[in-house]
Design a protein around this motif. Structure first.
Motif, PDB file in Angstrom:
ATOM      1  N   GLY A 129      38.081  24.664 -45.952  1.00 37.04           N
ATOM      2  CA  GLY A 129      37.547  25.737 -46.772  1.00 37.04           C
ATOM      3  C   GLY A 129      36.036  25.731 -46.905  1.00 37.04           C
ATOM      4  N   SER A 130      35.436  24.579 -46.669  1.00 40.25           N
ATOM      5  CA  SER A 130      33.979  24.463 -46.776  1.00 40.25           C
ATOM      6  C   SER A 130      33.431  23.776 -45.529  1.00 40.25           C
ATOM      7  N   THR A 131      32.346  24.330 -45.026  1.00 37.13           N
ATOM      8  CA  THR A 131      31.674  23.741 -43.874  1.00 37.13           C
ATOM      9  C   THR A 131      30.182  23.634 -44.162  1.00 37.13           C
ATOM     10  N   TYR A 132      29.553  22.654 -43.520  1.00 33.66           N
ATOM     11  CA  TYR A 132      28.140  22.389 -43.739  1.00 33.66           C
ATOM     12  C   TYR A 132      27.506  22.085 -42.385  1.00 33.66           C
ATOM     13  N   TYR A 133      26.260  22.524 -42.216  1.00 33.12           N
ATOM     14  CA  TYR A 133      25.585  22.359 -40.941  1.00 33.12           C
ATOM     15  C   TYR A 133      24.144  21.901 -41.122  1.00 33.12           C
ATOM     16  N   ALA A 134      23.675  21.131 -40.158  1.00 32.70           N
ATOM     17  CA  ALA A 134      22.252  20.832 -40.086  1.00 32.70           C
ATOM     18  C   ALA A 134      21.508  22.105 -39.701  1.00 32.70           C
ATOM     19  N   ASP A 135      20.291  22.239 -40.184  1.00 31.36           N
ATOM     20  CA  ASP A 135      19.513  23.442 -39.884  1.00 31.36           C
ATOM     21  C   ASP A 135      19.348  23.650 -38.377  1.00 31.36           C
ATOM     22  N   VAL A 162      21.324  23.273 -35.998  1.00 34.97           N
ATOM     23  CA  VAL A 162      22.481  23.772 -35.248  1.00 34.97           C
ATOM     24  C   VAL A 162      23.103  25.012 -35.891  1.00 34.97           C
ATOM     25  N   THR A 163      22.635  25.395 -37.051  1.00 32.37           N
ATOM     26  CA  THR A 163      23.191  26.548 -37.752  1.00 32.37           C
ATOM     27  C   THR A 163      23.087  27.803 -36.883  1.00 32.37           C
ATOM     28  N   GLY A 164      24.199  28.487 -36.769  1.00 28.15           N
ATOM     29  CA  GLY A 164      24.246  29.695 -35.953  1.00 28.15           C
ATOM     30  C   GLY A 164      24.618  29.446 -34.506  1.00 28.15           C
ATOM     31  N   ARG A 165      24.604  28.181 -34.083  1.00 29.88           N
ATOM     32  CA  ARG A 165      24.964  27.850 -32.695  1.00 29.88           C
ATOM     33  C   ARG A 165      26.235  27.010 -32.617  1.00 29.88           C
ATOM     34  N   PHE A 166      26.440  26.139 -33.587  1.00 27.33           N
ATOM     35  CA  PHE A 166      27.596  25.244 -33.606  1.00 27.33           C
ATOM     36  C   PHE A 166      28.580  25.686 -34.681  1.00 27.33           C
ATOM     37  N   THR A 167      29.865  25.448 -34.415  1.00 25.93           N
ATOM     38  CA  THR A 167      30.904  25.746 -35.393  1.00 25.93           C
ATOM     39  C   THR A 167      31.880  24.578 -35.467  1.00 25.93           C
ATOM     40  N   ILE A 168      32.096  24.075 -36.676  1.00 24.24           N
ATOM     41  CA  ILE A 168      33.070  23.008 -36.894  1.00 24.24           C
ATOM     42  C   ILE A 168      34.353  23.628 -37.431  1.00 24.24           C
ATOM     43  N   SER A 169      35.476  23.117 -36.949  1.00 23.09           N
ATOM     44  CA  SER A 169      36.770  23.609 -37.412  1.00 23.09           C
ATOM     45  C   SER A 169      37.775  22.464 -37.330  1.00 23.09           C
ATOM     46  N   ARG A 170      38.958  22.690 -37.901  1.00 19.62           N
ATOM     47  CA  ARG A 170      39.974  21.638 -37.861  1.00 19.62           C
ATOM     48  C   ARG A 170      41.364  22.251 -37.792  1.00 19.62           C
ATOM     49  N   ASP A 171      42.274  21.489 -37.214  1.00 16.77           N
ATOM     50  CA  ASP A 171      43.682  21.838 -37.159  1.00 16.77           C
ATOM     51  C   ASP A 171      44.434  20.635 -37.710  1.00 16.77           C
ATOM     52  N   ASN A 172      44.801  20.697 -38.971  1.00 15.58           N
ATOM     53  CA  ASN A 172      45.430  19.536 -39.610  1.00 15.58           C
ATOM     54  C   ASN A 172      46.807  19.232 -39.028  1.00 15.58           C
TER      55      ASN A 172
END
Length: 121
Positions: A56-62, A64-74
């Motif tokens: 529900g919450s994601t955080y990024y280093a400045d 990589v913001t806009g270029r990288f996407t973190i996601s998960r499949d539990n």
């Protein structure tokens, strides 16, 4: 104990894409917050992105913001890092970590062995 295994690294040209995967096993937790860090030779390990236990919450280093996407499949105990518009300065070993969403690597209890990403210009 939790074991983390990363995959998906490789050599790519600038502007290209890669998707990293991190599979958790052992005392796994879909309840674990997860993160990606990276470390270039001779430099300290730096935060890239993190995701809460439910995604529900994601955080990024400045950087990589806009270029990288973190996601998960539990259901698969897997966390992903989609990396687009890669730059040579993204070249590093990428490490998966479990246990926090913070940027300080000292807050993480479990680490993978890393996967190398090399971006050519």
């Amino acid at each position: 104990q939790v074991q983390l295994v990363e995959s998906g690294g490789g050599l790519v040209q600038a502007g290209g894409s890669l998707r990293l995967s991190c599979v958790a096993s052992g005392r796994t937790g879909s309840w674990y917050a997860m993160a990606w860090f990276r470390q270039a030779p001779g430099k300290e390990r730096k935060f890239v992105a993190s995701i809460s236990w439910n995604g529900g919450s994601t955080y990024y280093a400045d950087s990589v913001t806009g270029r990288f996407t973190i996601s998960r499949d539990n259901a698969k105990n897997t966390v992903y890092l989609q990396m687009n518009s890669l730059k040579p300065e993204d070249t590093a070993g990428y490490y998966c970590a479990a246990g926090s969403v913070y940027t300080d690597p000292g807050q993480y209890e479990y680490w993978g062995q890393g996967t190398q990403v090399t971006v050519s210009s």
